[in-house]
Design a protein around this motif. Sequence first.
Motif, PDB file in Angstrom:
ATOM      1  N   UNK A  57       1.035  -1.168  -0.066  1.00  0.00           N
ATOM      2  CA  UNK A  57       0.112   0.113  -0.121  1.00  0.00           C
ATOM      3  C   UNK A  57       0.603   1.216  -0.345  1.00  0.00           C
ATOM      4  N   UNK A  58      -0.210   2.329  -1.086  1.00  0.00           N
ATOM      5  CA  UNK A  58       1.207   3.929  -0.797  1.00  0.00           C
ATOM      6  C   UNK A  58       0.740   4.649  -0.695  1.00  0.00           C
ATOM      7  N   UNK A  59       1.192   6.082  -0.002  1.00  0.00           N
ATOM      8  CA  UNK A  59       0.250   7.296   0.196  1.00  0.00           C
ATOM      9  C   UNK A  59       0.990   8.192  -0.026  1.00  0.00           C
ATOM     10  N   UNK A  60       0.365   9.380  -0.124  1.00  0.00           N
ATOM     11  CA  UNK A  60       0.752  10.472  -0.413  1.00  0.00           C
ATOM     12  C   UNK A  60       0.175  11.793   0.952  1.00  0.00           C
ATOM     13  N   UNK A  61       1.220  11.998   1.673  1.00  0.00           N
ATOM     14  CA  UNK A  61       0.925  12.949   3.574  1.00  0.00           C
ATOM     15  C   UNK A  61       1.618  14.638   3.217  1.00  0.00           C
ATOM     16  N   UNK A  62       1.471  15.559   3.270  1.00  0.00           N
ATOM     17  CA  UNK A  62      -0.305  15.488   1.994  1.00  0.00           C
ATOM     18  C   UNK A  62      -0.617  14.848   0.677  1.00  0.00           C
ATOM     19  N   UNK A  63      -1.630  14.935   0.136  1.00  0.00           N
ATOM     20  CA  UNK A  63      -1.999  14.508  -0.868  1.00  0.00           C
ATOM     21  C   UNK A  63      -2.003  15.856  -2.045  1.00  0.00           C
ATOM     22  N   UNK A  64      -2.260  17.233  -1.607  1.00  0.00           N
ATOM     23  CA  UNK A  64      -1.641  18.068  -2.369  1.00  0.00           C
ATOM     24  C   UNK A  64      -0.795  18.885  -1.868  1.00  0.00           C
ATOM     25  N   UNK A  65      -0.417  19.092  -2.292  1.00  0.00           N
ATOM     26  CA  UNK A  65       0.901  20.580  -2.443  1.00  0.00           C
ATOM     27  C   UNK A  65       1.329  21.556  -3.699  1.00  0.00           C
ATOM     28  N   UNK A  66       1.085  22.714  -3.058  1.00  0.00           N
ATOM     29  CA  UNK A  66       1.413  23.921  -3.942  1.00  0.00           C
ATOM     30  C   UNK A  66       2.888  24.055  -4.740  1.00  0.00           C
ATOM     31  N   UNK A  67       3.330  24.213  -6.062  1.00  0.00           N
ATOM     32  CA  UNK A  67       4.284  23.468  -6.792  1.00  0.00           C
ATOM     33  C   UNK A  67       5.825  23.817  -5.969  1.00  0.00           C
ATOM     34  N   UNK A  68       6.155  23.209  -5.945  1.00  0.00           N
ATOM     35  CA  UNK A  68       7.538  23.560  -5.442  1.00  0.00           C
ATOM     36  C   UNK A  68       7.604  23.081  -4.365  1.00  0.00           C
ATOM     37  N   UNK A  69       5.856  22.066  -3.430  1.00  0.00           N
ATOM     38  CA  UNK A  69       5.910  21.525  -1.772  1.00  0.00           C
ATOM     39  C   UNK A  69       6.983  20.393  -2.058  1.00  0.00           C
ATOM     40  N   UNK A  70       6.240  20.314  -0.614  1.00  0.00           N
ATOM     41  CA  UNK A  70       7.114  18.320  -0.765  1.00  0.00           C
ATOM     42  C   UNK A  70       5.581  17.144  -0.274  1.00  0.00           C
ATOM     43  N   UNK A  71       5.903  16.030  -0.633  1.00  0.00           N
ATOM     44  CA  UNK A  71       4.864  15.420   0.249  1.00  0.00           C
ATOM     45  C   UNK A  71       6.252  13.865   0.609  1.00  0.00           C
ATOM     46  N   UNK A  72       4.967  13.410   1.658  1.00  0.00           N
ATOM     47  CA  UNK A  72       5.668  12.078   1.690  1.00  0.00           C
ATOM     48  C   UNK A  72       5.641  11.467   1.504  1.00  0.00           C
ATOM     49  N   UNK A  73       5.529  10.693   0.557  1.00  0.00           N
ATOM     50  CA  UNK A  73       5.062   9.068   0.123  1.00  0.00           C
ATOM     51  C   UNK A  73       5.758   7.741   1.233  1.00  0.00           C
ATOM     52  N   UNK A  74       4.494   7.504   1.170  1.00  0.00           N
ATOM     53  CA  UNK A  74       4.888   6.463   2.938  1.00  0.00           C
ATOM     54  C   UNK A  74       4.731   4.548   1.916  1.00  0.00           C
ATOM     55  N   UNK A  75       4.971   3.916   2.361  1.00  0.00           N
ATOM     56  CA  UNK A  75       4.821   2.652   1.040  1.00  0.00           C
ATOM     57  C   UNK A  75       4.965   1.200   2.429  1.00  0.00           C
ATOM     58  N   UNK A  76       3.759   0.922   2.968  1.00  0.00           N
ATOM     59  CA  UNK A  76       3.395  -0.265   3.871  1.00  0.00           C
ATOM     60  C   UNK A  76       3.901  -1.422   3.271  1.00  0.00           C
ATOM     61  N   UNK A  77       4.631  -2.316   3.786  1.00  0.00           N
ATOM     62  CA  UNK A  77       4.020  -3.786   2.689  1.00  0.00           C
ATOM     63  C   UNK A  77       4.107  -4.687   3.695  1.00  0.00           C
ATOM     64  N   UNK A  78       2.888  -5.572   3.210  1.00  0.00           N
ATOM     65  CA  UNK A  78       2.238  -6.078   4.257  1.00  0.00           C
ATOM     66  C   UNK A  78       2.713  -7.973   4.222  1.00  0.00           C
ATOM     67  N   UNK A  79       2.630  -8.721   5.373  1.00  0.00           N
ATOM     68  CA  UNK A  79       2.868  -9.920   5.398  1.00  0.00           C
ATOM     69  C   UNK A  79       2.001 -10.999   4.994  1.00  0.00           C
TER      70      UNK A  79
END
Length: 191
Positions: A57-79
Amino acid sequence: MESGSTISISIPVISPSYGGAFNNTAEAMPGPSNNEELTPETNISINSVQVIAPVLEKSFTPDTIIEGGESELTFTVFNTAARPSQNNVSFTDNLPLGVILSGSPDWILSNGCTADFIGGIGDDFVGVENLVFPIGVESCTFSVMVTSDQIGTYLNNSQNFSNQNNIDTTQTSATLNVIEDTSNVDIGISK
């Protein structure tokens, strides 16, 4: 062979090295030699197989940024459900055109998992190689900071993955929205 007889043919196949649902369709085409069978749909065989693998699973936080801003892309791997020891889990997430890494990937919660992260600042891809789950571990999570200076909506789904091994990315999707920065406004004060 008598009329109405059934024949079964088995063809051994090797499953892919990554998880997901896969369909195999075989169809017999009637011709003059078999009296142009009237119901060819009876000659179609569809088999589905599910390759069980850890799920991503993956997600962007925040999922909306201004141009040049940053978002954290998070990956969770479930066994998988039985939580066995897993090894050689690998994938590369090729980011949508216009999105790049602004940091390096790192663990949020390893739970004893180990992996080699790939991708660094300025790259348009991120992923893991040789991810290992110890026995009994349910999941592990890592993240990386991303940015874009181009306004748009960036869909990052299962089509973006390559170099998959022992991982199911078929339902993995996240969207990043990059909007115009309207904060650069001239403010004047008059008396």
